[in-house]
Motif scaffolding. Structure first.
Motif, PDB file in Angstrom:
ATOM      1  N   TYR A 226       0.905  -1.388  -0.004  1.00 31.19           N
ATOM      2  CA  TYR A 226       0.136   0.109   0.053  1.00 31.19           C
ATOM      3  C   TYR A 226       0.898   1.342  -0.006  1.00 31.19           C
ATOM      4  O   TYR A 226       1.694   1.452   0.892  1.00 31.19           O
ATOM      5  CB  TYR A 226      -1.044  -0.072   1.289  1.00 31.19           C
ATOM      6  N   ALA A 227       0.843   2.047  -1.012  1.00 29.86           N
ATOM      7  CA  ALA A 227       1.829   3.186  -1.365  1.00 29.86           C
ATOM      8  C   ALA A 227       1.761   4.142  -0.164  1.00 29.86           C
ATOM      9  O   ALA A 227       2.969   4.617  -0.035  1.00 29.86           O
ATOM     10  CB  ALA A 227       1.345   3.736  -2.567  1.00 29.86           C
ATOM     11  N   ARG A 228       0.719   4.327   0.762  1.00 35.49           N
ATOM     12  CA  ARG A 228       0.816   5.177   2.166  1.00 35.49           C
ATOM     13  C   ARG A 228       1.494   4.772   2.993  1.00 35.49           C
ATOM     14  O   ARG A 228       2.001   5.319   4.097  1.00 35.49           O
ATOM     15  CB  ARG A 228      -0.299   5.907   1.923  1.00 35.49           C
ATOM     16  N   GLU A 229       1.958   3.441   3.161  1.00 36.61           N
ATOM     17  CA  GLU A 229       2.268   2.793   4.359  1.00 36.61           C
ATOM     18  C   GLU A 229       3.483   1.651   4.016  1.00 36.61           C
ATOM     19  O   GLU A 229       3.042   0.673   3.440  1.00 36.61           O
ATOM     20  CB  GLU A 229       1.321   1.896   5.252  1.00 36.61           C
ATOM     21  N   TRP A 230       4.841   1.834   4.211  1.00 40.48           N
ATOM     22  CA  TRP A 230       5.703   1.048   3.780  1.00 40.48           C
ATOM     23  C   TRP A 230       5.415  -0.434   4.404  1.00 40.48           C
ATOM     24  O   TRP A 230       6.070  -1.311   3.783  1.00 40.48           O
ATOM     25  CB  TRP A 230       6.903   1.518   4.207  1.00 40.48           C
ATOM     26  N   TRP A 231       4.727  -0.485   5.570  1.00 38.03           N
ATOM     27  CA  TRP A 231       4.779  -1.751   6.384  1.00 38.03           C
ATOM     28  C   TRP A 231       3.470  -2.465   5.763  1.00 38.03           C
ATOM     29  O   TRP A 231       3.482  -3.859   6.180  1.00 38.03           O
ATOM     30  CB  TRP A 231       4.657  -1.624   7.740  1.00 38.03           C
ATOM     31  N   HIS A 232       2.555  -1.851   4.961  1.00 37.11           N
ATOM     32  CA  HIS A 232       1.194  -2.725   4.818  1.00 37.11           C
ATOM     33  C   HIS A 232       1.325  -3.624   3.666  1.00 37.11           C
ATOM     34  O   HIS A 232       1.733  -2.858   2.346  1.00 37.11           O
ATOM     35  CB  HIS A 232       0.191  -1.647   4.706  1.00 37.11           C
ATOM     36  N   PHE A 233       0.966  -4.673   3.370  1.00 34.68           N
ATOM     37  CA  PHE A 233       0.871  -5.581   2.250  1.00 34.68           C
ATOM     38  C   PHE A 233      -0.285  -6.106   2.085  1.00 34.68           C
ATOM     39  O   PHE A 233      -0.896  -6.676   3.309  1.00 34.68           O
ATOM     40  CB  PHE A 233       2.028  -6.578   2.192  1.00 34.68           C
ATOM     41  N   SER A 234      -0.745  -6.705   1.019  1.00 34.02           N
ATOM     42  CA  SER A 234      -2.023  -7.542   0.922  1.00 34.02           C
ATOM     43  C   SER A 234      -1.808  -8.501  -0.221  1.00 34.02           C
ATOM     44  O   SER A 234      -1.121  -8.148  -1.214  1.00 34.02           O
ATOM     45  CB  SER A 234      -3.231  -6.532   0.537  1.00 34.02           C
ATOM     46  N   LEU A 235      -2.751  -9.493  -0.233  1.00 34.49           N
ATOM     47  CA  LEU A 235      -2.816 -10.609  -1.255  1.00 34.49           C
ATOM     48  C   LEU A 235      -4.138 -10.162  -1.991  1.00 34.49           C
ATOM     49  O   LEU A 235      -5.116 -10.574  -1.678  1.00 34.49           O
ATOM     50  CB  LEU A 235      -2.699 -11.714  -0.613  1.00 34.49           C
ATOM     51  N   PRO A 236      -4.075  -9.740  -3.037  1.00 28.57           N
ATOM     52  CA  PRO A 236      -5.059  -9.397  -4.229  1.00 28.57           C
ATOM     53  C   PRO A 236      -6.038 -10.663  -4.401  1.00 28.57           C
ATOM     54  O   PRO A 236      -5.198 -11.958  -4.458  1.00 28.57           O
ATOM     55  CB  PRO A 236      -4.394  -8.960  -5.233  1.00 28.57           C
ATOM     56  N   GLY A 237      -7.084 -10.372  -4.338  1.00 28.60           N
ATOM     57  CA  GLY A 237      -8.145 -11.698  -4.688  1.00 28.60           C
ATOM     58  C   GLY A 237      -8.027 -12.586  -3.541  1.00 28.60           C
ATOM     59  O   GLY A 237      -8.699 -13.696  -3.673  1.00 28.60           O
ATOM     60  N   ALA A 238      -7.555 -12.385  -2.400  1.00 23.18           N
ATOM     61  CA  ALA A 238      -7.669 -13.434  -1.250  1.00 23.18           C
ATOM     62  C   ALA A 238      -8.840 -13.475  -0.687  1.00 23.18           C
ATOM     63  O   ALA A 238      -8.977 -14.705   0.124  1.00 23.18           O
ATOM     64  CB  ALA A 238      -6.507 -13.306  -0.251  1.00 23.18           C
ATOM     65  N   GLY A 239      -9.707 -12.594  -0.690  1.00 19.68           N
ATOM     66  CA  GLY A 239     -10.994 -12.851   0.097  1.00 19.68           C
ATOM     67  C   GLY A 239     -11.542 -11.431   0.328  1.00 19.68           C
ATOM     68  O   GLY A 239     -11.025 -10.551   0.274  1.00 19.68           O
ATOM     69  N   ALA A 240     -12.935 -11.809   0.426  1.00 12.00           N
ATOM     70  CA  ALA A 240     -13.726 -10.180   0.667  1.00 12.00           C
ATOM     71  C   ALA A 240     -14.616 -10.212   1.910  1.00 12.00           C
ATOM     72  O   ALA A 240     -14.886  -9.116   2.087  1.00 12.00           O
ATOM     73  CB  ALA A 240     -14.632 -10.062  -0.588  1.00 12.00           C
ATOM     74  N   THR A 241     -14.699 -11.486   2.510  1.00 10.48           N
ATOM     75  CA  THR A 241     -15.602 -11.438   3.779  1.00 10.48           C
ATOM     76  C   THR A 241     -14.643 -11.045   4.643  1.00 10.48           C
ATOM     77  O   THR A 241     -13.417 -11.458   4.997  1.00 10.48           O
ATOM     78  CB  THR A 241     -15.978 -12.963   3.949  1.00 10.48           C
ATOM     79  N   THR A 242     -15.130 -10.117   5.722  1.00 13.98           N
ATOM     80  CA  THR A 242     -14.555  -9.748   7.088  1.00 13.98           C
ATOM     81  C   THR A 242     -15.164 -10.385   8.107  1.00 13.98           C
ATOM     82  O   THR A 242     -16.258 -10.999   7.943  1.00 13.98           O
ATOM     83  CB  THR A 242     -14.894  -8.226   7.168  1.00 13.98           C
ATOM     84  N   TYR A 243     -14.123 -10.905   9.037  1.00 13.89           N
ATOM     85  CA  TYR A 243     -14.513 -11.674  10.321  1.00 13.89           C
ATOM     86  C   TYR A 243     -14.266 -10.893  11.533  1.00 13.89           C
ATOM     87  O   TYR A 243     -13.669  -9.888  11.634  1.00 13.89           O
ATOM     88  CB  TYR A 243     -13.650 -12.886  10.208  1.00 13.89           C
ATOM     89  N   VAL A 244     -15.030 -11.328  12.546  1.00 14.69           N
ATOM     90  CA  VAL A 244     -15.204 -10.765  13.838  1.00 14.69           C
ATOM     91  C   VAL A 244     -14.430 -11.659  14.886  1.00 14.69           C
ATOM     92  O   VAL A 244     -14.627 -11.349  16.266  1.00 14.69           O
ATOM     93  CB  VAL A 244     -16.593 -10.696  14.205  1.00 14.69           C
ATOM     94  N   PHE A 245     -14.156 -12.814  14.538  1.00 19.93           N
ATOM     95  CA  PHE A 245     -13.786 -13.880  15.966  1.00 19.93           C
ATOM     96  C   PHE A 245     -12.387 -13.353  16.419  1.00 19.93           C
ATOM     97  O   PHE A 245     -11.864 -12.576  15.979  1.00 19.93           O
ATOM     98  CB  PHE A 245     -13.533 -15.323  15.108  1.00 19.93           C
ATOM     99  N   PRO A 246     -12.201 -13.563  17.831  1.00 18.96           N
ATOM    100  CA  PRO A 246     -11.074 -12.753  18.725  1.00 18.96           C
ATOM    101  C   PRO A 246      -9.955 -13.524  18.444  1.00 18.96           C
ATOM    102  O   PRO A 246     -10.006 -14.812  17.926  1.00 18.96           O
ATOM    103  CB  PRO A 246     -11.813 -12.726  20.016  1.00 18.96           C
ATOM    104  N   ILE A 247      -8.737 -12.928  18.633  1.00 16.41           N
ATOM    105  CA  ILE A 247      -7.556 -13.634  18.440  1.00 16.41           C
ATOM    106  C   ILE A 247      -7.303 -13.906  19.886  1.00 16.41           C
ATOM    107  O   ILE A 247      -6.828 -13.570  20.817  1.00 16.41           O
ATOM    108  CB  ILE A 247      -6.219 -12.754  18.197  1.00 16.41           C
ATOM    109  N   ARG A 248      -7.389 -15.303  20.129  1.00 12.95           N
ATOM    110  CA  ARG A 248      -7.530 -16.038  21.354  1.00 12.95           C
ATOM    111  C   ARG A 248      -5.897 -16.644  21.697  1.00 12.95           C
ATOM    112  O   ARG A 248      -5.157 -16.983  20.581  1.00 12.95           O
ATOM    113  CB  ARG A 248      -8.368 -16.981  21.794  1.00 12.95           C
ATOM    114  N   PRO A 249      -5.331 -16.968  22.934  1.00 10.97           N
ATOM    115  CA  PRO A 249      -3.970 -17.250  22.977  1.00 10.97           C
ATOM    116  C   PRO A 249      -4.134 -18.903  22.330  1.00 10.97           C
ATOM    117  O   PRO A 249      -4.965 -19.695  22.093  1.00 10.97           O
ATOM    118  CB  PRO A 249      -3.948 -17.892  24.402  1.00 10.97           C
ATOM    119  N   ARG A 250      -2.916 -19.153  21.715  1.00 12.47           N
ATOM    120  CA  ARG A 250      -2.624 -20.219  20.826  1.00 12.47           C
ATOM    121  C   ARG A 250      -2.451 -21.377  21.870  1.00 12.47           C
ATOM    122  O   ARG A 250      -1.635 -21.509  23.037  1.00 12.47           O
ATOM    123  CB  ARG A 250      -1.448 -20.092  20.031  1.00 12.47           C
ATOM    124  N   ARG A 251      -3.113 -22.680  21.715  1.00 15.11           N
ATOM    125  CA  ARG A 251      -2.888 -23.753  22.507  1.00 15.11           C
ATOM    126  C   ARG A 251      -2.013 -24.951  21.972  1.00 15.11           C
ATOM    127  O   ARG A 251      -2.114 -24.897  20.882  1.00 15.11           O
ATOM    128  CB  ARG A 251      -4.243 -24.238  22.825  1.00 15.11           C
TER     129      ARG A 251
END
Length: 251
Positions: A226-251
């Protein structure tokens, strides 16, 4: 309507799909550590070292969660970097929708804070969405976007963030701004400023080289910056649905 359902409906739908307390991630998401534990992580919205100044809702653990395809591509990028003494460092990965809503609320509360001014030295926070620095609908919530930087494994990366310290803003020289344990990209992470644009001109040759290095290694795996943020990258066409599940501790 994929990716645009009201938050309340999305939460009800998620509850029906993912039992409370379930250890497994939903859909095709995985913990990046389970694919490549050598990739460093500093998930900034799980703590106070971010522009809001506190952990964001949904970040119940400082873990990078990605889709399996994104994880494999990051693993390939890391395999290219490690023999050269470098590593990826993840700063944000999947972002729950509720965290995006919290960012929007923060931008509209009319209160300027010390933490916020470190990240937005020349922009009023209510303008961040209008200017494209934060999105109302974030691609992070689809699992197809990432924030990351590079680490020189031979360097001294031991400095840690001190919330009580009065750091310079994100455009200041690296020695004066909050430590990030990474190479000097010319600004800190999440810096809402022209200097953070990937192709900014007011950089040293070394800072420019590091940015080019990150863009190049990520492009080889299909990621677009993303041209305005040197740190931001995306994978085109990888998905359009947004999700709400929380990030929980890995087990």
């Amino acid at each position: 309507m994929a990716g645009r359902c009201p938050l309340r409906y999305a939460l009800i739908l998620l509850a029906a799909i993912v039992p409370a307390g379930a250890a497994a991630l939903p859909f095709d998401f995985v913990y990046l550590r389970d694919i490549d534990p050598t990739i460093l992580q500093d998930i900034r919205y799980a703590g106070s070292n971010n522009f809001v100044g506190r952990p964001l809702p949904g970040y119940e653990a400082a873990e990078c969660v990605v889709t399996r395809d994104v994880g494999r591509r990051l693993q390939a990028a890391q395999a290219e970097l490690r023999p050269r003494g470098l590593s990826l460092k993840m700063l944000d990965c999947y972002r729950p929708v509720r965290a995006v809503a919290e960012m929007l609320a923060w931008s509209q509360d009319g209160v300027e804070t010390t933490a916020g001014r470190r990240y937005t030295p020349r922009i009023a926070k209510q303008d961040l969405f209008r200017l494209g620095y934060i999105a109302v609908r974030s691609s992070h919530s689809t699992g197809a976007a990432l924030d990351l930087t590079l680490v020189d494994l031979a360097a001294d990366n031991s400095a840690v963030f001190d919330p009580a310290k009065d750091y310079a803003d994100c455009t200041a020289p690296a020695a004066l701004r909050a430590p990030e344990g990474s190479v000097d990209m010319g600004t800190g992470y999440d810096c809402s400023d022209l200097k953070a644009h990937t192709a900014a001109q007011n950089l040293t040759p070394q800072q420019r080289r590091w940015r080019n290095e990150l863009v190049t290694v990520m492009a080889r795996q299909g990621f677009v910056n993303y041209a305005r943020e040197w740190w931001h990258f995306s994978l085109p066409g990888a998905g359009a649905t947004t999700y709400v599940f929380p990030i929980r501790p890995r087990r």
